[in-house]
Design a protein around this motif. Structure first.
Motif, PDB file in Angstrom:
ATOM      1  N   GLU A 243       0.606  -1.300  -0.029  1.00 32.65           N
ATOM      2  CA  GLU A 243       0.075   0.108   0.091  1.00 32.65           C
ATOM      3  C   GLU A 243       0.993   1.318  -0.103  1.00 32.65           C
ATOM      4  N   ALA A 244       2.066   1.279   0.519  1.00 34.29           N
ATOM      5  CA  ALA A 244       3.065   2.266   0.802  1.00 34.29           C
ATOM      6  C   ALA A 244       4.463   1.847   0.552  1.00 34.29           C
ATOM      7  N   PRO A 245       4.778   1.542  -0.678  1.00 37.20           N
ATOM      8  CA  PRO A 245       6.158   0.794  -0.938  1.00 37.20           C
ATOM      9  C   PRO A 245       7.309   1.763  -0.256  1.00 37.20           C
ATOM     10  N   TRP A 246       7.190   2.956  -0.110  1.00 42.25           N
ATOM     11  CA  TRP A 246       8.552   3.696   0.532  1.00 42.25           C
ATOM     12  C   TRP A 246       8.397   3.536   1.959  1.00 42.25           C
ATOM     13  N   THR A 247       7.689   2.833   2.410  1.00 42.75           N
ATOM     14  CA  THR A 247       7.595   2.512   3.911  1.00 42.75           C
ATOM     15  C   THR A 247       7.912   1.075   4.330  1.00 42.75           C
ATOM     16  N   GLY A 248       8.140   0.305   3.321  1.00 44.18           N
ATOM     17  CA  GLY A 248       8.668  -1.209   3.631  1.00 44.18           C
ATOM     18  C   GLY A 248       9.927  -1.066   4.424  1.00 44.18           C
ATOM     19  N   LEU A 249      10.041  -2.439   5.298  1.00 47.65           N
ATOM     20  CA  LEU A 249      11.162  -2.463   6.268  1.00 47.65           C
ATOM     21  C   LEU A 249      12.120  -3.662   5.795  1.00 47.65           C
ATOM     22  N   VAL A 250      13.284  -3.266   6.407  1.00 54.02           N
ATOM     23  CA  VAL A 250      14.415  -4.444   6.433  1.00 54.02           C
ATOM     24  C   VAL A 250      14.640  -4.967   7.677  1.00 54.02           C
ATOM     25  N   ALA A 251      14.263  -5.976   8.036  1.00 56.30           N
ATOM     26  CA  ALA A 251      14.322  -6.556   9.647  1.00 56.30           C
ATOM     27  C   ALA A 251      15.570  -7.669   9.587  1.00 56.30           C
ATOM     28  N   ALA A 252      16.187  -7.343  10.984  1.00 56.24           N
ATOM     29  CA  ALA A 252      17.378  -8.016  11.248  1.00 56.24           C
ATOM     30  C   ALA A 252      17.171  -8.671  12.594  1.00 56.24           C
ATOM     31  N   SER A 253      17.538  -9.967  12.515  1.00 55.37           N
ATOM     32  CA  SER A 253      17.899 -10.281  13.873  1.00 55.37           C
ATOM     33  C   SER A 253      19.220 -10.320  14.202  1.00 55.37           C
TER      34      SER A 253
ATOM     35  N   GLY B  35      17.550 -10.042  19.850  1.00 67.79           N
ATOM     36  CA  GLY B  35      16.583  -8.868  19.466  1.00 67.79           C
ATOM     37  C   GLY B  35      16.458  -8.771  18.066  1.00 67.79           C
ATOM     38  N   PHE B  36      15.918  -7.568  17.678  1.00 69.96           N
ATOM     39  CA  PHE B  36      15.702  -7.031  16.573  1.00 69.96           C
ATOM     40  C   PHE B  36      16.140  -5.712  16.104  1.00 69.96           C
ATOM     41  N   ASP B  37      16.908  -5.409  15.049  1.00 64.62           N
ATOM     42  CA  ASP B  37      16.874  -3.977  14.653  1.00 64.62           C
ATOM     43  C   ASP B  37      15.983  -3.966  13.218  1.00 64.62           C
ATOM     44  N   ILE B  38      15.055  -2.994  13.129  1.00 70.31           N
ATOM     45  CA  ILE B  38      14.306  -2.563  12.108  1.00 70.31           C
ATOM     46  C   ILE B  38      14.591  -1.374  11.237  1.00 70.31           C
ATOM     47  N   TYR B  39      14.765  -1.647   9.996  1.00 70.76           N
ATOM     48  CA  TYR B  39      15.409  -0.401   9.332  1.00 70.76           C
ATOM     49  C   TYR B  39      14.430  -0.252   8.169  1.00 70.76           C
TER      50      TYR B  39
ATOM     51  N   SER C 260      14.045  -9.589  -2.085  1.00 79.27           N
ATOM     52  CA  SER C 260      12.543  -9.377  -2.472  1.00 79.27           C
ATOM     53  C   SER C 260      12.376  -8.810  -3.647  1.00 79.27           C
ATOM     54  N   ASP C 261      11.234  -9.389  -4.291  1.00 83.27           N
ATOM     55  CA  ASP C 261      10.654  -8.769  -5.408  1.00 83.27           C
ATOM     56  C   ASP C 261       9.585  -7.690  -5.315  1.00 83.27           C
ATOM     57  N   GLY C 262       9.404  -7.163  -4.169  1.00 90.22           N
ATOM     58  CA  GLY C 262       8.456  -6.256  -3.574  1.00 90.22           C
ATOM     59  C   GLY C 262       9.061  -4.685  -4.043  1.00 90.22           C
ATOM     60  N   ASN C 263       8.091  -3.865  -4.271  1.00 89.40           N
ATOM     61  CA  ASN C 263       8.529  -2.421  -4.483  1.00 89.40           C
ATOM     62  C   ASN C 263       8.749  -1.657  -3.067  1.00 89.40           C
ATOM     63  N   PHE C 264      10.074  -0.972  -3.133  1.00 91.41           N
ATOM     64  CA  PHE C 264      10.540  -0.383  -1.887  1.00 91.41           C
ATOM     65  C   PHE C 264      10.438   1.189  -2.125  1.00 91.41           C
ATOM     66  N   GLY C 265       9.790   1.465  -3.423  1.00 91.89           N
ATOM     67  CA  GLY C 265       9.576   3.003  -3.636  1.00 91.89           C
ATOM     68  C   GLY C 265      10.955   3.356  -4.643  1.00 91.89           C
ATOM     69  N   GLY C 266      10.623   4.585  -5.069  1.00 89.34           N
ATOM     70  CA  GLY C 266      11.715   5.365  -6.002  1.00 89.34           C
ATOM     71  C   GLY C 266      12.357   4.468  -7.287  1.00 89.34           C
ATOM     72  N   MET C 267      12.943   5.145  -7.898  1.00 94.35           N
ATOM     73  CA  MET C 267      13.424   4.620  -9.366  1.00 94.35           C
ATOM     74  C   MET C 267      14.271   3.358  -8.815  1.00 94.35           C
TER      75      MET C 267
ATOM     76  N   SER D 271      11.409  -2.468  -8.223  1.00 89.81           N
ATOM     77  CA  SER D 271      11.373  -3.658  -8.590  1.00 89.81           C
ATOM     78  C   SER D 271      12.046  -4.902  -7.821  1.00 89.81           C
ATOM     79  N   GLY D 272      12.289  -4.290  -6.615  1.00 90.80           N
ATOM     80  CA  GLY D 272      13.025  -5.204  -5.682  1.00 90.80           C
ATOM     81  C   GLY D 272      14.383  -4.874  -5.354  1.00 90.80           C
ATOM     82  N   VAL D 273      15.023  -5.854  -4.513  1.00 91.75           N
ATOM     83  CA  VAL D 273      16.206  -5.439  -3.816  1.00 91.75           C
ATOM     84  C   VAL D 273      16.789  -6.624  -3.115  1.00 91.75           C
ATOM     85  N   LEU D 274      18.085  -6.679  -3.185  1.00 92.40           N
ATOM     86  CA  LEU D 274      18.915  -7.671  -2.319  1.00 92.40           C
ATOM     87  C   LEU D 274      19.690  -7.048  -1.460  1.00 92.40           C
ATOM     88  N   ALA D 275      19.754  -7.812  -0.264  1.00 89.63           N
ATOM     89  CA  ALA D 275      20.473  -6.928   0.922  1.00 89.63           C
ATOM     90  C   ALA D 275      21.523  -8.167   1.403  1.00 89.63           C
ATOM     91  N   ILE D 276      22.811  -7.720   1.785  1.00 92.60           N
ATOM     92  CA  ILE D 276      23.737  -8.843   2.208  1.00 92.60           C
ATOM     93  C   ILE D 276      24.510  -7.926   3.405  1.00 92.60           C
TER      94      ILE D 276
END
Length: 332
Positions: free
Chosen positions: A58-68, A73-77, A292-299, A303-308
């Protein structure tokens, strides 16, 4: 949003914000390899155990990256690396997620993780309150120790997770809110694995698994093994699609890069080096990763993103999925 929890009938334990804000691969290589530029990087609050994405349709630019975290515990970015929630809790060595889990008529990001004593636990991310809240859930237990878990399928009102056993088995469990005092967990199926697996991903009706002694395999609950890649050692991987081709991306500790496999037959497509971008250092020591192939906003991330997580400089390296697609296509 806090009022949404009144009368839920769940005894919820909050992980409130704190006061302050590895895998190897060996085997035969093919092709000359490819390279892609790191799109962005950020320094996390602490060392990361696991990463997973929580997109918001619903609001792609507010998508989150969750880390254990390795400290527990959790850090949410957000996708720009801004720390939104820092919550204490158990150290979780595997994560599954449902970005829009339905709970009493409301939708919350749900994280399911495996703790240090083989207990599978569920947590709700409540962004508006800056909290990660533990949700009581039926016990999920195997007849052996648990090696890992992952998201298998997300449906309306439920999430199916695959739970990996040390006895070369996997079980599919459905987690849902059925109106009881705790989340319901029901076993759906059992799958025999060709080797002990530590990581997995659901792909339609199939299950991809990886392990340090067996490599990669793709299985179907009815047909068994339908593809495998031998003579490689894998502790973690990410699944996504690049230009319509399903792929498995694994960290390669030996080269400091990544390896990309066709997820259909598990043939190696290419080895990939992530080079430095503008204010973004190159990848040196890949660890936990997520796609993720989800939309995280912006140019960049539409179309999605990879995080390492890079153990070399303790930063999270972000690569736009479109950049990966171009790099891999050049080697195909």
């Amino acid at each position: 949003m806090g009022a949404a929890f009144a009368g839920l009938g769940l005894t919820l334990s909050a992980c409130t914000p704190a006061d302050q804000s590895e895998g190897g691969l060996s085997g035969p290589r093919s092709g000359s390899g490819a390279s892609a530029i790191v799109t962005a990087a950020f320094e996390p609050a602490g060392a990361i155990e696991e990463l997973i994405f929580l997109p918001n349709r619903e609001a792609p630019w507010t998508g989150l990256v969750a880390a254990s975290t390795r400290a527990g515990g959790f850090d949410i970015y957000n996708i720009d690396g801004e720390l939104l929630i820092e919550a204490p809790g158990p150290r979780l060595r595997a994560l599954a997620a449902a970005p829009d889990f339905q709970l009493r008529g409301n939708a919350f990001p749900l994280l399911i993780g495996l703790d240090s004593v083989d207990e599978i636990r569920a947590f709700l991310v409540i962004r508006e309150l800056g909290q990660v809240v533990e949700a009581p859930m039926d016990a999920i237990a195997l007849n052996t120790s648990i090696e890992g878990l992952c998201t298998f399928e997300i449906g309306i009102g439920y999430v199916d997770i695959a739970v990996l056993g040390a006895d070369q088995s996997a079980e599919i469990w459905r987690v849902s809110d059925t109106g009881e005092d705790i989340l319901t967990a029901e076993r759906q199926a059992q799958i025999r694995l060709p080797f002990p697996a530590r990581s997995c991903a659901g792909v339609g009706d199939d299950l991809l698994v990886g392990g340090p002694t067996g490599g990669l395999a793709r299985l179907n609950p009815q047909d068994g093994v339908i593809a495998d890649a031998e003579r490689i050692s894998i502790n973690d991987f990410a699944y996504t699609e690049l230009l319509g081709r399903p792929v498995v991306i694994t960290p390669d500790a030996a080269s400091g890069g990544l390896s990309v496999f066709d997820a259909r037959d598990l043939d190696r497509i290419t080895d990939l080096q992530l080079t430095a971008g503008l204010n973004s250092p190159a990848l040196a020591n890949p660890g936990a990763l997520a796609a993720s192939d989800g939309n995280f906003g912006g140019m960049a991330y539409s179309s999605g993103v990879l995080a390492i997580y890079d153990g070399g400089d303790s930063r999270v390296k972000i690569v736009a999925r479109e950049v990966l697609s171009r790099a891999v296509a050049s080697e195909s």
